[in-house]
Design a protein around this motif. Structure first.
Motif, PDB file in Angstrom:
ATOM      1  N   VAL A 274      24.963  42.585 -95.188  1.00 18.24           N
ATOM      2  CA  VAL A 274      25.031  42.447 -96.635  1.00 18.24           C
ATOM      3  C   VAL A 274      26.218  41.567 -96.980  1.00 18.24           C
ATOM      4  N   GLU A 275      25.993  40.507 -97.737  1.00 16.95           N
ATOM      5  CA  GLU A 275      27.058  39.612 -98.108  1.00 16.95           C
ATOM      6  C   GLU A 275      27.986  40.281 -99.108  1.00 16.95           C
ATOM      7  N   ARG A 276      29.261  40.042 -98.943  1.00 19.11           N
ATOM      8  CA  ARG A 276      30.229  40.698 -99.790  1.00 19.11           C
ATOM      9  C   ARG A 276      30.463  39.889-101.056  1.00 19.11           C
ATOM     10  N   SER A 277      29.432  39.836-101.891  1.00 23.07           N
ATOM     11  CA  SER A 277      29.558  39.124-103.152  1.00 23.07           C
ATOM     12  C   SER A 277      30.330  39.948-104.162  1.00 23.07           C
ATOM     13  N   HIS A 278      30.406  41.284-103.929  1.00 22.40           N
ATOM     14  CA  HIS A 278      31.216  42.160-104.754  1.00 22.40           C
ATOM     15  C   HIS A 278      32.395  42.640-103.921  1.00 22.40           C
ATOM     16  N   PRO A 279      33.532  42.825-104.499  1.00 26.30           N
ATOM     17  CA  PRO A 279      34.661  43.351-103.735  1.00 26.30           C
ATOM     18  C   PRO A 279      34.320  44.723-103.194  1.00 26.30           C
ATOM     19  N   PRO A 280      34.568  44.984-101.916  1.00 26.97           N
ATOM     20  CA  PRO A 280      34.251  46.296-101.355  1.00 26.97           C
ATOM     21  C   PRO A 280      35.109  47.379-101.978  1.00 26.97           C
ATOM     22  N   VAL A 281      34.464  48.477-102.268  1.00 23.69           N
ATOM     23  CA  VAL A 281      35.165  49.631-102.804  1.00 23.69           C
ATOM     24  C   VAL A 281      35.291  50.653-101.697  1.00 23.69           C
ATOM     25  N   PRO A 282      36.485  50.978-101.264  1.00 30.90           N
ATOM     26  CA  PRO A 282      36.632  51.907-100.143  1.00 30.90           C
ATOM     27  C   PRO A 282      36.048  53.268-100.473  1.00 30.90           C
ATOM     28  N   THR A 283      35.438  53.877 -99.485  1.00 28.38           N
ATOM     29  CA  THR A 283      34.922  55.224 -99.670  1.00 28.38           C
ATOM     30  C   THR A 283      35.242  56.050 -98.434  1.00 28.38           C
ATOM     31  N   ALA A 284      35.654  57.260 -98.667  1.00 24.72           N
ATOM     32  CA  ALA A 284      36.073  58.107 -97.554  1.00 24.72           C
ATOM     33  C   ALA A 284      34.926  58.955 -97.034  1.00 24.72           C
ATOM     34  N   THR A 285      33.792  58.912 -97.711  1.00 18.60           N
ATOM     35  CA  THR A 285      32.672  59.772 -97.333  1.00 18.60           C
ATOM     36  C   THR A 285      31.475  58.946 -96.924  1.00 18.60           C
ATOM     37  N   GLU A 286      30.654  59.531 -96.069  1.00 17.17           N
ATOM     38  CA  GLU A 286      29.392  58.902 -95.667  1.00 17.17           C
ATOM     39  C   GLU A 286      28.455  58.879 -96.868  1.00 17.17           C
ATOM     40  N   PRO A 287      27.716  57.764 -97.082  1.00 17.08           N
ATOM     41  CA  PRO A 287      26.786  57.697 -98.218  1.00 17.08           C
ATOM     42  C   PRO A 287      25.796  58.845 -98.188  1.00 17.08           C
ATOM     43  N   PRO A 288      25.514  59.468 -99.336  1.00 12.21           N
ATOM     44  CA  PRO A 288      24.548  60.575 -99.390  1.00 12.21           C
ATOM     45  C   PRO A 288      23.171  60.129 -98.915  1.00 12.21           C
ATOM     46  N   GLU A 289      22.479  61.016 -98.242  1.00 16.68           N
ATOM     47  CA  GLU A 289      21.166  60.688 -97.700  1.00 16.68           C
ATOM     48  C   GLU A 289      20.172  60.339 -98.798  1.00 16.68           C
ATOM     49  N   ASN A 290      20.266  61.026 -99.955  1.00 12.52           N
ATOM     50  CA  ASN A 290      19.308  60.723-101.030  1.00 12.52           C
ATOM     51  C   ASN A 290      19.549  59.342-101.625  1.00 12.52           C
TER      52      ASN A 290
END
Length: 291
Positions: free
Chosen positions: A236-252
């Motif tokens: 995925v191209e980083r056209s948006h600034p990455p937003v750090p996240t400390a959690t794994e993306p929810p399955e839903n």
């Protein structure tokens, strides 16, 4: 093959159509009039019974047809998630009107006043949906049964075949008309694939439909391109600034993006960079597709 999240999440138009089809079938079934809803030369050409054209779009003529029909309508909700509710509404309208025109043309050519030539039910929409199903839904599993090769798509084809042959000629004719309508939509006649209804259409169906218990809140639908995109092996191209996240993306959240046609790994990557915001992740994936 993944139909996405269970229930009618991000598919309010499909939910409304399923409810309407079930209610119409039950209503006419209780009155004992289901078998009389089929279209004939006498109805369409001689007496111009327009009400039959309308009711025949929704009501099935028997309980088995209703069961197979609702199952297919429910599965094909994946297309609403893929292209968005507003474009899918256009697909429904185009499929129904075009297939009805073909049916009327066939009835006028056959000229059999003594028989109902076309059974009732949303055959036009159902079999029009088999066109994108054939071209755009990938096979995810293959297996053998007594030496015969099958895939996970085989069950959908078998359900469609059962529905197509349910009333023999009376069901084969609208099935063929539906496939022709779906083919014309795929060929983009008159630029139909670019057309879409205003945003209030999906909002209306979201309020009009009965709530689906246990479904997570629906994210706003996006108009993804008609062909299901493949993101296997692409970053995925980083056209948006990455937003750090400390959690794994929810399955839903991952399942919601996968149901729109995105690859699972790309969907997860986008959610990580978007801070688990489904809307931002969807925009990132769409922009990466356009490059």
């Amino acid at each position: 093959m993944n139909g996405g999240p269970s229930g009618f999440t991000n598919a309010p138009v499909t939910r409304s159509f399923v409810i309407a089809s079930a209610l119409f079938t039950i209503f006419f079934g209780i009155q004992g009039r289901s078998i009389k809803l089929g279209l004939s030369y006498q109805d369409v050409i001689v007496k111009l019974r327009i009400w039959k054209l309308v009711t025949s779009v929704f009501a099935f003529s028997s309980t088995p047809e209703l069961m197979f029909g609702l199952f297919l309508l429910y599965y094909f909700r994946v297309f609403e998630r893929q292209i968005g509710s507003n474009k899918y509404s256009v697909f429904i309208l185009f499929s129904i009107i075009t297939s009805l025109l073909f049916e009327v043309l066939a009835i006028s050519l056959l000229k059999d006043p003594a028989a109902n030539l076309v059974t009732s039910g949303p055959y036009g929409l159902l079999f029009a949906s088999f066109v994108p199903f054939f071209f755009d839904i990938p096979v995810s599993t293959r297996f053998r049964v007594f030496g015969v090769r099958f895939s996970d798509k085989s069950f959908i084809y078998l359900a469609g075949l059962q529905l197509l042959l349910s009333s023999w000629r009376r069901s084969i004719l609208p099935g063929i008309c539906g496939i022709l309508a779906g083919s014309l939509y795929r060929l983009n006649v008159f630029g139909i694939r670019k057309a879409k209804f205003p945003e209030f259409v999906s909002s209306f169906f979201s309020r009009f439909s009965l709530p689906s218990a246990g479904n997570p809140p629906a994210a706003p639908t996006r108009n993804v391109r008609g062909n299901m995109p493949s993101f296997v092996g692409r970053q995925v191209e980083r056209s948006h600034p990455p937003v750090p996240t400390a959690t794994e993306p929810p399955e839903n959240s991952i399942a919601t993006l996968v149901s729109m046609g995105f690859d699972r790994n790309s969907a997860r990557q986008a959610l990580v960079h978007a801070g688990n915001d489904v809307n931002i992740a969807t925009n990132m994936l769409l922009e990466s597709q356009s490059h």
